[in-house]
Write an enzyme that holds these catalytic residues in place. Structure first.
Site, PDB file in Angstrom:
ATOM      1  N   LYS A   9       0.727  -1.850  -0.198  1.00  0.00           N
ATOM      2  CA  LYS A   9      -0.142   0.590   0.076  1.00  0.00           C
ATOM      3  C   LYS A   9       0.810   1.289   0.034  1.00  0.00           C
ATOM      4  O   LYS A   9       1.881   1.540   0.429  1.00  0.00           O
ATOM      5  CB  LYS A   9      -0.760  -0.404   1.299  1.00  0.00           C
ATOM      6  CG  LYS A   9      -1.818  -1.179   1.125  1.00  0.00           C
ATOM      7  CD  LYS A   9      -2.633  -0.793   2.100  1.00  0.00           C
ATOM      8  CE  LYS A   9      -3.543  -2.679   2.422  1.00  0.00           C
ATOM      9  NZ  LYS A   9      -4.212  -1.927   3.727  1.00  0.00           N
ATOM     10  N   ARG A  85      -0.967 -15.020   4.024  1.00  0.00           N
ATOM     11  CA  ARG A  85      -1.745 -14.056   4.970  1.00  0.00           C
ATOM     12  C   ARG A  85      -1.190 -14.065   6.512  1.00  0.00           C
ATOM     13  O   ARG A  85      -1.223 -13.552   7.309  1.00  0.00           O
ATOM     14  CB  ARG A  85      -3.549 -15.604   4.947  1.00  0.00           C
ATOM     15  CG  ARG A  85      -4.261 -14.804   4.131  1.00  0.00           C
ATOM     16  CD  ARG A  85      -4.676 -13.828   3.593  1.00  0.00           C
ATOM     17  NE  ARG A  85      -5.668 -13.218   4.880  1.00  0.00           N
ATOM     18  CZ  ARG A  85      -6.189 -11.583   4.712  1.00  0.00           C
ATOM     19  NH1 ARG A  85      -5.539 -10.946   4.004  1.00  0.00           N
ATOM     20  NH2 ARG A  85      -6.918 -11.237   5.493  1.00  0.00           N
ATOM     21  N   THR A  91      -4.707  -8.515  10.092  1.00  0.00           N
ATOM     22  CA  THR A  91      -4.739  -6.857   9.833  1.00  0.00           C
ATOM     23  C   THR A  91      -4.436  -5.947  10.804  1.00  0.00           C
ATOM     24  O   THR A  91      -4.089  -4.407  10.862  1.00  0.00           O
ATOM     25  CB  THR A  91      -6.893  -6.459  10.363  1.00  0.00           C
ATOM     26  OG1 THR A  91      -6.837  -8.012   8.554  1.00  0.00           O
ATOM     27  CG2 THR A  91      -6.300  -4.924   9.068  1.00  0.00           C
ATOM     28  N   ARG A 102       2.992  -6.932   9.083  1.00  0.00           N
ATOM     29  CA  ARG A 102       2.470  -6.294   9.650  1.00  0.00           C
ATOM     30  C   ARG A 102       2.707  -5.702  11.373  1.00  0.00           C
ATOM     31  O   ARG A 102       2.406  -4.454  11.924  1.00  0.00           O
ATOM     32  CB  ARG A 102       1.022  -6.471   9.261  1.00  0.00           C
ATOM     33  CG  ARG A 102       0.398  -6.161   8.602  1.00  0.00           C
ATOM     34  CD  ARG A 102      -1.378  -6.705   8.917  1.00  0.00           C
ATOM     35  NE  ARG A 102      -2.135  -5.996   6.804  1.00  0.00           N
ATOM     36  CZ  ARG A 102      -2.731  -6.951   7.204  1.00  0.00           C
ATOM     37  NH1 ARG A 102      -3.129  -8.043   7.735  1.00  0.00           N
ATOM     38  NH2 ARG A 102      -3.485  -6.974   5.272  1.00  0.00           N
ATOM     39  N   ASN A 112      -2.017  -0.176   7.184  1.00  0.00           N
ATOM     40  CA  ASN A 112      -0.953  -1.329   7.590  1.00  0.00           C
ATOM     41  C   ASN A 112      -0.475  -2.148   6.864  1.00  0.00           C
ATOM     42  O   ASN A 112      -0.094  -3.178   6.504  1.00  0.00           O
ATOM     43  CB  ASN A 112      -1.997  -2.778   7.949  1.00  0.00           C
ATOM     44  CG  ASN A 112      -3.041  -2.804   7.238  1.00  0.00           C
ATOM     45  OD1 ASN A 112      -2.873  -2.574   5.606  1.00  0.00           O
ATOM     46  ND2 ASN A 112      -4.015  -3.863   7.201  1.00  0.00           N
ATOM     47  N   HIS A 115      -1.411  -5.571   1.634  1.00  0.00           N
ATOM     48  CA  HIS A 115      -2.836  -5.748   0.997  1.00  0.00           C
ATOM     49  C   HIS A 115      -2.479  -7.806   0.286  1.00  0.00           C
ATOM     50  O   HIS A 115      -1.898  -7.448   0.177  1.00  0.00           O
ATOM     51  CB  HIS A 115      -4.355  -5.650   0.235  1.00  0.00           C
ATOM     52  CG  HIS A 115      -4.873  -5.743  -0.174  1.00  0.00           C
ATOM     53  ND1 HIS A 115      -5.623  -6.285   0.622  1.00  0.00           N
ATOM     54  CD2 HIS A 115      -4.967  -7.320  -1.577  1.00  0.00           C
ATOM     55  CE1 HIS A 115      -7.062  -6.910   0.021  1.00  0.00           C
ATOM     56  NE2 HIS A 115      -6.339  -7.500  -1.139  1.00  0.00           N
TER      57      HIS A 115
END
Length: 148
Positions: A9, A85, A91, A102, A112, A115
């Site tokens: 991001k 993941r 998240t 993260r 964070n 994605h």
């Protein structure tokens, strides 16, 4: 072989974390099949996050993802969706385990870093949203004989 969509991001791009994130997935043994630095348009952001359209944070989500460049990627390998993941972490970075992306780099839920697709269906949808067929490269990774 399973594919997933990952996107660094704007906060991750600005903090110069692209290389660190790519390195983690390469070191894990996954194959990079597509990548590009791009600016997400409002239309693409709204389509990408359409499942959140009725949520109160939708506008902030669109504003954030369009606020600067992102680094979109397609990764390939066995169980790449579930493993990605886990590698990303929860998240909320405050709840993410140390040694996850993260957990190591995230500051807040809104910023964070990364994605990632949460299912095979999401991966297929997101890959086709962000990449043309010609932007995905098919090749044999020689190290696969040592990994799988």
């Amino acid at each position: 072989m399973e594919k997933t969509f990952l996107m660094v991001k704007p906060d991750g791009v600005q903090r110069e974390l692209i290389g660190e994130i790519v390195k983690r997935f390469e070191t894990k043994g996954y194959k990079l099949a597509g990548a590009k630095l791009m600016q997400v348009s409002n239309q693409l952001a709204e389509t990408h996050y359409s499942e959140h359209k009725e949520r109160p944070f939708f506008g902030e989500l669109v504003d954030f993802i369009t606020s600067g460049p992102v680094f979109a990627m397609v990764w390939e390998g066995e169980n790449v969706i579930a493993t990605a993941r886990k590698m990303m972490g929860k998240t909320n970075p405050l709840e993410a385990d140390p040694s996850t992306i993260r957990g190591d780099f995230g500051i807040s839920v809104g910023k964070n870093i990364i994605h990632g697709s949460d299912s095979a269906e999401s991966a297929e949808r997101e890959i086709t949203l962000f990449f043309t067929e010609n932007e995905i490269v098919s090749y044999e990774k020689q190290a696969n004989n040592w990994i799988y």
